[in-house]
Motif scaffolding. Structure first.
Motif, PDB file in Angstrom:
ATOM      1  N   LEU A   5      94.141   7.923 -70.025  1.00 41.82           N
ATOM      2  CA  LEU A   5      93.173   8.090 -68.948  1.00 41.82           C
ATOM      3  C   LEU A   5      93.454   7.110 -67.808  1.00 41.82           C
ATOM      4  N   SER A   6      93.803   5.878 -68.160  1.00 45.22           N
ATOM      5  CA  SER A   6      94.119   4.878 -67.124  1.00 45.22           C
ATOM      6  C   SER A   6      95.360   5.279 -66.339  1.00 45.22           C
ATOM      7  N   ARG A   7      96.344   5.777 -67.038  1.00 47.65           N
ATOM      8  CA  ARG A   7      97.563   6.237 -66.351  1.00 47.65           C
ATOM      9  C   ARG A   7      97.252   7.397 -65.408  1.00 47.65           C
ATOM     10  N   ALA A   8      96.404   8.300 -65.847  1.00 44.28           N
ATOM     11  CA  ALA A   8      96.040   9.439 -64.998  1.00 44.28           C
ATOM     12  C   ALA A   8      95.306   8.973 -63.746  1.00 44.28           C
ATOM     13  N   ARG A   9      94.463   7.956 -63.881  1.00 43.58           N
ATOM     14  CA  ARG A   9      93.740   7.436 -62.714  1.00 43.58           C
ATOM     15  C   ARG A   9      94.686   6.729 -61.741  1.00 43.58           C
ATOM     16  N   ILE A  10      95.689   6.022 -62.281  1.00 38.01           N
ATOM     17  CA  ILE A  10      96.695   5.383 -61.413  1.00 38.01           C
ATOM     18  C   ILE A  10      97.480   6.433 -60.642  1.00 38.01           C
ATOM     19  N   ASP A  11      97.889   7.496 -61.367  1.00 38.78           N
ATOM     20  CA  ASP A  11      98.626   8.579 -60.703  1.00 38.78           C
ATOM     21  C   ASP A  11      97.756   9.272 -59.659  1.00 38.78           C
ATOM     22  N   LEU A  12      96.458   9.348 -59.902  1.00 35.67           N
ATOM     23  CA  LEU A  12      95.551   9.954 -58.935  1.00 35.67           C
ATOM     24  C   LEU A  12      95.514   9.131 -57.647  1.00 35.67           C
ATOM     25  N   GLU A  13      95.462   7.809 -57.766  1.00 32.14           N
ATOM     26  CA  GLU A  13      95.461   6.953 -56.579  1.00 32.14           C
ATOM     27  C   GLU A  13      96.773   7.072 -55.813  1.00 32.14           C
ATOM     28  N   ASN A  14      97.872   7.152 -56.559  1.00 32.56           N
ATOM     29  CA  ASN A  14      99.171   7.324 -55.903  1.00 32.56           C
ATOM     30  C   ASN A  14      99.260   8.671 -55.188  1.00 32.56           C
ATOM     31  N   ALA A  15      98.723   9.709 -55.807  1.00 33.02           N
ATOM     32  CA  ALA A  15      98.732  11.034 -55.184  1.00 33.02           C
ATOM     33  C   ALA A  15      97.898  11.042 -53.900  1.00 33.02           C
ATOM     34  N   LEU A  16      96.774  10.342 -53.909  1.00 33.82           N
ATOM     35  CA  LEU A  16      95.941  10.249 -52.707  1.00 33.82           C
ATOM     36  C   LEU A  16      96.679   9.527 -51.587  1.00 33.82           C
ATOM     37  N   ASN A  17      97.397   8.459 -51.921  1.00 36.39           N
ATOM     38  CA  ASN A  17      98.157   7.717 -50.901  1.00 36.39           C
ATOM     39  C   ASN A  17      99.280   8.569 -50.314  1.00 36.39           C
ATOM     40  N   ARG A  18      99.924   9.372 -51.160  1.00 32.62           N
ATOM     41  CA  ARG A  18     100.969  10.259 -50.646  1.00 32.62           C
ATOM     42  C   ARG A  18     100.375  11.314 -49.718  1.00 32.62           C
ATOM     43  N   PHE A  19      99.185  11.792 -50.029  1.00 33.13           N
ATOM     44  CA  PHE A  19      98.527  12.773 -49.172  1.00 33.13           C
ATOM     45  C   PHE A  19      98.157  12.148 -47.825  1.00 33.13           C
ATOM     46  N   LYS A  20      97.678  10.918 -47.847  1.00 32.45           N
ATOM     47  CA  LYS A  20      97.349  10.236 -46.593  1.00 32.45           C
ATOM     48  C   LYS A  20      98.596  10.045 -45.729  1.00 32.45           C
ATOM     49  N   ALA A  21      99.714   9.669 -46.361  1.00 32.88           N
ATOM     50  CA  ALA A  21     100.961   9.484 -45.615  1.00 32.88           C
ATOM     51  C   ALA A  21     101.440  10.808 -45.023  1.00 32.88           C
ATOM     52  N   ALA A  22     101.287  11.891 -45.775  1.00 28.62           N
ATOM     53  CA  ALA A  22     101.703  13.209 -45.279  1.00 28.62           C
ATOM     54  C   ALA A  22     100.827  13.650 -44.108  1.00 28.62           C
ATOM     55  N   ARG A  23      99.535  13.347 -44.158  1.00 32.38           N
ATOM     56  CA  ARG A  23      98.649  13.672 -43.041  1.00 32.38           C
ATOM     57  C   ARG A  23      99.046  12.899 -41.786  1.00 32.38           C
ATOM     58  N   SER A  24      99.358  11.624 -41.954  1.00 33.49           N
ATOM     59  CA  SER A  24      99.768  10.812 -40.798  1.00 33.49           C
ATOM     60  C   SER A  24     101.064  11.325 -40.195  1.00 33.49           C
ATOM     61  N   ASN A  25     102.006  11.708 -41.050  1.00 33.55           N
ATOM     62  CA  ASN A  25     103.271  12.242 -40.555  1.00 33.55           C
ATOM     63  C   ASN A  25     103.055  13.525 -39.774  1.00 33.55           C
ATOM     64  N   LEU A  26     102.170  14.386 -40.252  1.00 32.75           N
ATOM     65  CA  LEU A  26     101.888  15.639 -39.568  1.00 32.75           C
ATOM     66  C   LEU A  26     101.235  15.384 -38.207  1.00 32.75           C
TER      67      LEU A  26
END
Length: 456
Positions: free
Chosen positions: A222-243
């Motif tokens: 569960l902890s690993r899944a939450r870490i991956d969730l935070e990383n996925a959110l950061n990648r989405f934010k970076a993709a929005r900024s790039n767009l």
């Protein structure tokens, strides 16, 4: 005095004729396109450069960004594309300048005064007023105007190339942002599944059905899944900024993207794509480029012909109170400079252009082959994941979950099935995004939507 009036009248008519010959017109968008069926003169971004203070044509972005809005926003407000729009306007102004006649030259001269003897004082002075006009031989003005016209068309091609680059870049950035958004949503689902599994195991530990070690393992997962969730959110934010950077925004105002990644369709064969390479502006522009270089050679040859200057005017003799007309002609002697160096350079540029055109075709062909290979590979990967891997992983996960509740499988088997399913989903989203990005790249290289090309 009569001679003076006649001379003034002749000079005035000469100036009037020169002015009529160089009548100016207002700079307007090109009436005809140099880009085949793409009229860059009607581009909103290009026309916006005429009145940069006009903010009527703007796209308002809401919390949810749609793909058409992203494309329109970028075309209207991309800083680099706007700079190419100003380049087109500059070439239009240069063409206007090339159509003008050289200005007439007015000269005034007074001599035979302020000396000694009979030339002392102003009694013997002679006053000459002369107006000269250069006569352009070799059709210099016409050839300059033609060359400027080709330069204007080439600026249009540069604009069209940059416009397609922007549209392709926005398309791929939107696909990447959509991919990141879907990965983030999937990771949220994984966290929910891991949380439910952890709660279920915790309940079984409390009643002594399973070992506490299983609870520890579930908590780690569960902890690993939450870490991956935070990383996925950061990648989405970076993709929005790039767009959003495509329209010069430093901070994206939208929160999410509308739409889903397009599903795979049948692909056209590679040989059917190659015939569309001539639509690529990097290739198509070379027809105009070669015409421009031929026009440059023609102008250089014309400039090797000396242009005479004719003049006419009025002369007043103070000592005898008489007047006389003055005419003259000046012709440069082409003894040393016949513009031979620039003529040779223009010929070499034509030869260089032939090689550059061939190199452009070769480079686009190579890039198209690579892009098509990526498209084909991602297409087959999506098909396999869609038809075989995902259904099997989903079925196995559901079966093991049901068996776990009945005590047929242990926690590790459930965890393994869960990882297999969500890893397959992640791989599917990645392959689908790569497939869509490859489509955008192929369409940029052939200047044609794949939907317009017959499939296999």
């Amino acid at each position: 005095m009569k001679l003076f009036l006649k001379t003034v009248l002749v000079l005035g008519m000469l100036v009037l004729a020169a002015g009529c010959a160089s009548e100016q017109t207002l700079i307007e968008p090109p009436s005809e396109s140099t880009l085949g069926d793409k009229n860059y003169g009607q581009s909103p971004a290009l026309n916006k450069n005429v009145e940069p203070q006009d903010t009527a044509a703007t796209i308002q972005i809401s919390d949810t960004l749609t793909f058409p809005d992203a494309l329109s926003k970028a075309v209207l407000e991309n800083p680099r594309l706007q700079s190419y729009g100003w380049q087109v306007r500059a070439r239009e102004a240069e063409r206007l300048q090339a159509s003008l006649l050289p200005n007439p030259r007015l000269e005034a001269e007074m001599e035979n005064f302020g000396g000694s003897g009979q030339f002392e004082g102003l009694d013997n002075r002679e006053i000459t007023i002369r107006l000269g006009q250069k006569i352009l031989l070799g059709a210099d003005r016409l050839k300059r105007k033609r060359l400027a016209g080709y330069n204007q068309q080439l600026a249009g091609w540069d604009y069209e190339t940059q416009r397609l680059d922007v549209l392709t870049g926005v398309t791929q950035a939107y696909i990447s942002a959509l991919e990141a958004q879907q990965q983030w949503h999937q990771q949220q689902e994984l966290v929910e599944v891991a949380q439910k599994l952890f709660d279920s195991i915790s309940s079984q530990v409390e009643v002594g059905k399973v070992s506490p070690i299983a609870k520890t393992r579930a908590e780690v997962e569960l902890s690993r899944a939450r870490i991956d969730l935070e990383n996925a959110l950061n990648r989405f934010k970076a993709a929005r900024s790039n767009l959003s950077s495509f329209w010069g925004s430093k901070q994206p105002v939208f929160k999410e993207l509308a739409g889903t990644l397009a599903q795979t369709d049948s692909l056209p064969a590679y040989p059917s794509l190659v015939q569309y390479i001539q639509r690529n502006p990097d290739v198509a522009r070379w027809a105009t480029e070669m015409q421009q270089r031929e026009s440059k050679l023609s102008l250089e040859r014309a400039q090797g012909i000396p242009d005479p200057t004719i003049s006419g005017g009025y002369k007043h003799f103070e000592d005898v109170g008489a007047e006389a007309a003055v005419v003259g002609i000046s012709i440069p002697l082409p003894l040393f400079d016949r513009n031979q160096g620039d003529i040779k350079a223009a010929k070499y540029q034509i030869n260089r252009g032939r090689s550059q055109r061939q190199a452009a075709v070769t480079e686009v062909t190579r890039a198209l082959q690579e892009a098509y290979n990526r498209l084909q590979a991602s297409y087959h990967e999506v098909k396999q994941l869609q038809n075989q891997v995902l259904p099997g992983a989903q079925s196995a996960f559901e079966g093991i979950q049901a068996g776990y509740k009945q005590g047929k499988f242990d926690y590790l088997e459930v965890l393994d099935a869960q990882r297999t399913l969500f890893t397959s989903r992640t791989r599917y989203i990645q392959a689908l995004a790569e497939y869509n990005r490859a489509i955008a790249e192929v369409e940029r290289l052939i200047g044609t939507p794949l939907s317009d090309i017959p499939s296999n």
